[in-house]
Motif scaffolding. Structure first.
Motif, PDB file in Angstrom:
ATOM      1  N   UNK A   1       0.822  -1.215   0.000  1.00 59.67           N
ATOM      2  CA  UNK A   1       0.000   0.000   0.000  1.00 59.67           C
ATOM      3  C   UNK A   1       0.852   1.259   0.000  1.00 59.67           C
ATOM      4  N   UNK A   2       2.120   1.143   0.449  1.00 58.59           N
ATOM      5  CA  UNK A   2       3.050   2.276   0.442  1.00 58.59           C
ATOM      6  C   UNK A   2       4.036   2.196  -0.709  1.00 58.59           C
ATOM      7  N   UNK A   3       3.816   1.213  -1.630  1.00 59.47           N
ATOM      8  CA  UNK A   3       4.692   1.060  -2.779  1.00 59.47           C
ATOM      9  C   UNK A   3       5.872   0.145  -2.547  1.00 59.47           C
ATOM     10  N   UNK A   4       5.916  -0.559  -1.389  1.00 57.71           N
ATOM     11  CA  UNK A   4       7.014  -1.492  -1.100  1.00 57.71           C
ATOM     12  C   UNK A   4       6.478  -2.915  -1.267  1.00 57.71           C
ATOM     13  N   UNK A   5       6.581  -3.450  -2.464  1.00 58.38           N
ATOM     14  CA  UNK A   5       6.072  -4.785  -2.728  1.00 58.38           C
ATOM     15  C   UNK A   5       6.936  -5.851  -2.052  1.00 58.38           C
ATOM     16  N   UNK A   6       6.287  -6.859  -1.486  1.00 59.60           N
ATOM     17  CA  UNK A   6       6.996  -7.990  -0.896  1.00 59.60           C
ATOM     18  C   UNK A   6       7.253  -7.867   0.592  1.00 59.60           C
ATOM     19  N   UNK A   7       6.985  -6.707   1.198  1.00 60.10           N
ATOM     20  CA  UNK A   7       7.235  -6.507   2.621  1.00 60.10           C
ATOM     21  C   UNK A   7       5.902  -6.565   3.372  1.00 60.10           C
ATOM     22  N   UNK A   8       5.825  -7.470   4.381  1.00 58.04           N
ATOM     23  CA  UNK A   8       4.609  -7.615   5.176  1.00 58.04           C
ATOM     24  C   UNK A   8       4.961  -7.703   6.661  1.00 58.04           C
ATOM     25  N   UNK A   9       3.973  -7.418   7.498  1.00 58.51           N
ATOM     26  CA  UNK A   9       4.167  -7.444   8.949  1.00 58.51           C
ATOM     27  C   UNK A   9       2.887  -7.914   9.610  1.00 58.51           C
ATOM     28  N   UNK A  10       3.023  -8.676  10.708  1.00 57.38           N
ATOM     29  CA  UNK A  10       1.861  -8.955  11.539  1.00 57.38           C
ATOM     30  C   UNK A  10       2.283  -9.067  12.994  1.00 57.38           C
ATOM     31  N   UNK A  11       1.339  -8.784  13.886  1.00 60.66           N
ATOM     32  CA  UNK A  11       1.540  -8.989  15.315  1.00 60.66           C
ATOM     33  C   UNK A  11       0.205  -9.442  15.900  1.00 60.66           C
TER      34      UNK A  11
ATOM     35  N   UNK B   1       5.915 -10.846  13.310  1.00 60.05           N
ATOM     36  CA  UNK B   1       6.722 -11.303  12.170  1.00 60.05           C
ATOM     37  C   UNK B   1       6.864 -10.194  11.141  1.00 60.05           C
ATOM     38  N   UNK B   2       8.089 -10.000  10.674  1.00 58.03           N
ATOM     39  CA  UNK B   2       8.387  -9.095   9.569  1.00 58.03           C
ATOM     40  C   UNK B   2       8.973  -9.944   8.450  1.00 58.03           C
ATOM     41  N   UNK B   3       8.399  -9.855   7.255  1.00 61.52           N
ATOM     42  CA  UNK B   3       8.814 -10.712   6.134  1.00 61.52           C
ATOM     43  C   UNK B   3       9.041  -9.875   4.882  1.00 61.52           C
ATOM     44  N   UNK B   4      10.120 -10.212   4.164  1.00 54.77           N
ATOM     45  CA  UNK B   4      10.361  -9.576   2.867  1.00 54.77           C
ATOM     46  C   UNK B   4      10.656 -10.654   1.838  1.00 54.77           C
ATOM     47  N   UNK B   5       9.992 -10.552   0.689  1.00 58.20           N
ATOM     48  CA  UNK B   5      10.198 -11.494  -0.412  1.00 58.20           C
ATOM     49  C   UNK B   5      10.659 -10.729  -1.644  1.00 58.20           C
ATOM     50  N   UNK B   6      11.810 -11.137  -2.185  1.00 56.71           N
ATOM     51  CA  UNK B   6      12.385 -10.480  -3.358  1.00 56.71           C
ATOM     52  C   UNK B   6      11.415 -10.615  -4.532  1.00 56.71           C
ATOM     53  N   UNK B   7      11.166  -9.539  -5.229  1.00 50.55           N
ATOM     54  CA  UNK B   7      10.134  -9.504  -6.268  1.00 50.55           C
ATOM     55  C   UNK B   7      10.654  -9.743  -7.682  1.00 50.55           C
ATOM     56  N   UNK B   8      11.934  -9.520  -7.928  1.00 47.58           N
ATOM     57  CA  UNK B   8      12.435  -9.673  -9.291  1.00 47.58           C
ATOM     58  C   UNK B   8      13.936  -9.946  -9.258  1.00 47.58           C
ATOM     59  N   UNK B   9      14.490 -10.299 -10.413  1.00 44.38           N
ATOM     60  CA  UNK B   9      15.922 -10.532 -10.510  1.00 44.38           C
ATOM     61  C   UNK B   9      16.318 -11.978 -10.267  1.00 44.38           C
ATOM     62  N   UNK B  10      17.621 -12.204 -10.117  1.00 43.23           N
ATOM     63  CA  UNK B  10      18.154 -13.560  -9.954  1.00 43.23           C
ATOM     64  C   UNK B  10      17.559 -14.266  -8.745  1.00 43.23           C
ATOM     65  N   UNK B  11      17.356 -13.551  -7.646  1.00 42.11           N
ATOM     66  CA  UNK B  11      16.865 -14.160  -6.415  1.00 42.11           C
ATOM     67  C   UNK B  11      15.377 -13.902  -6.193  1.00 42.11           C
ATOM     68  N   UNK B  12      14.637 -13.802  -7.276  1.00 41.93           N
ATOM     69  CA  UNK B  12      13.191 -13.631  -7.181  1.00 41.93           C
ATOM     70  C   UNK B  12      12.582 -14.769  -6.358  1.00 41.93           C
ATOM     71  N   UNK B  13      11.694 -14.430  -5.446  1.00 38.55           N
ATOM     72  CA  UNK B  13      10.980 -15.345  -4.545  1.00 38.55           C
ATOM     73  C   UNK B  13      11.802 -15.760  -3.329  1.00 38.55           C
ATOM     74  N   UNK B  14      13.046 -15.313  -3.188  1.00 37.96           N
ATOM     75  CA  UNK B  14      13.769 -15.541  -1.937  1.00 37.96           C
ATOM     76  C   UNK B  14      13.124 -14.683  -0.848  1.00 37.96           C
ATOM     77  N   UNK B  15      12.876 -15.285   0.314  1.00 41.84           N
ATOM     78  CA  UNK B  15      12.226 -14.545   1.392  1.00 41.84           C
ATOM     79  C   UNK B  15      13.024 -14.651   2.681  1.00 41.84           C
TER      80      UNK B  15
END
Length: 359
Positions: A277-287, A312-326
């Motif tokens: 929602x802030x333009x940072x794709x792949x970054x999520x948080x929950x508590x 939990x704070x999670x980031x998943x790479x969206x593109x490039x060689x390591x796409x889908x690495x979290x």
């Protein structure tokens, strides 16, 4: 982990093979860090973990129309049979399953299991009931576990689920669930309601079981935010029984605890945020915070209480060689007033995952 799934042969009856290979390697450990569920204990010294371990499962499949029969190793993911993936390698089960989707919006499932390989083991063992906090006698085994279920998609917003399962000479369990989503003019609502009934059967090898569980979660989502509230209550004189190596299908099942002790009542507040929602794709948080009380503690007249806080704070790479690495950072704190059966815990997990297709 290597997951290989062949295509089906041509013809009215198609055949295929699945293979699942897993390997765990110890980077560092000491006697103080053993018995965490990550690695098997060393045979000559249970205070130390082995340097490495592995497991392999193979399954054959046969397909006719939209019906599939599978025999061998599997990672079942159903309400009354959900494999545990809370450590390095998941629990693997052995048996047969039949899944049919011949009728529109209706799926029928029939399963029989007789062995499982624990998350921190290489050896297949007899199926057994879970003995968390010594609610039931540990090592209470059964010859097999049977399950039958129906999943019905009422429409694109509502689905209903029913399952019945039996652990031979230990317990029979019924599950009824309803999941719904409703878009609103502003945001959307979600609901997840679950009812589970358990009783002892046959020789009742784990003892008398008399248990009912109701759990439900309501949520509201808006622009990346989601606020949820959950309520869970255990009825009867027994804790909820479930298979060793599986996860109980309860809305208050969390990182450390399941809040499923006899007569327990628990509530949960949870907040999720998707930074998309802030333009940072792949970054999520929950508590979330879960509190339980009215627990019937074995051998005590005092009321048991417990709580857990997870983030939990999670980031998943969206593109490039390591796409889908979290990368995930998890933190949990658990406290109770009956330490004889439940240890207090402070836990931090760092989880790096990289999933990719070889071909």
């Amino acid at each position: 982990m290597l997951d290989v799934r062949s295509g089906y042969t041509e013809g009215t009856v198609g055949f295929a093979v699945d293979a699942l290979g897993m390997y765990g390697l110890k980077l560092d450990s000491s006697s103080a860090d053993s018995n965490s569920g990550l690695l098997p204990s060393s045979g000559h010294d249970p205070r130390h973990s082995v340097d490495q371990y592995a497991k392999l499962g193979v399954a054959g499949k046969m397909r006719v129309s939209r019906t599939v029969l599978k025999y061998g190793a599997m990672l079942p993911d159903m309400p009354l049979l959900k494999y545990n993936d809370g450590r390095l390698l998941p629990t693997m089960f052995q048996g047969a399953s039949l899944t049919s989707e011949e009728l529109r919006d209706l799926r029928f499932t029939l399963t029989r299991l007789d062995k499982y390989t624990a998350r921190d083991s290489s050896d297949a063992q007899d199926i057994r009931v879970h003995c968390k906090n010594k609610r039931y006698a540990c090592d209470t085994r059964a010859d097999h576990f049977d399950l039958a279920g129906l999943d019905y998609r009422v429409n694109e917003r509502i689905s209903a689920h029913y399952q019945v399962a039996k652990l031979e000479n230990i317990y029979r369990q019924h599950f009824l669930g309803l999941v719904a989503n409703q878009p609103l003019n502003v945001g959307s609502l979600s609901a997840d309601l679950r009812l589970i009934k358990s009783d002892d059967i046959g020789r009742a090898r784990a003892g008398e079981i008399d248990h009912r569980a109701f759990s439900g979660m309501l949520g509201y989502s808006l622009a990346g935010h989601k606020i949820s509230a959950g309520w869970q209550r255990m009825f009867g004189d027994s804790a909820m029984p479930y298979l060793d190596g599986s996860n109980p299908y309860l809305v208050n099942y969390a990182q450390v605890n399941d809040f499923a002790a006899a007569r327990e009542r628990s509530w949960q507040l949870r907040y999720d945020y998707d930074f998309k929602a802030l333009g940072v794709n792949g970054l999520t948080f929950f508590t979330r915070y879960i509190s339980g009380e009215h627990i019937q503690v074995p051998g005590s007249l005092a009321e048991g209480k417990e709580w857990e806080r997870d983030s939990e704070l999670k980031y998943q790479v969206q593109r490039g060689t390591f796409k889908d690495l979290s990368v995930r950072l998890r933190n949990s704190t658990y406290r109770s007033n009956y330490e004889r059966f439940a240890r207090d815990m402070d836990e931090t997990r760092v989880i790096v995952s990289y999933n990719f297709s070889i071909w």
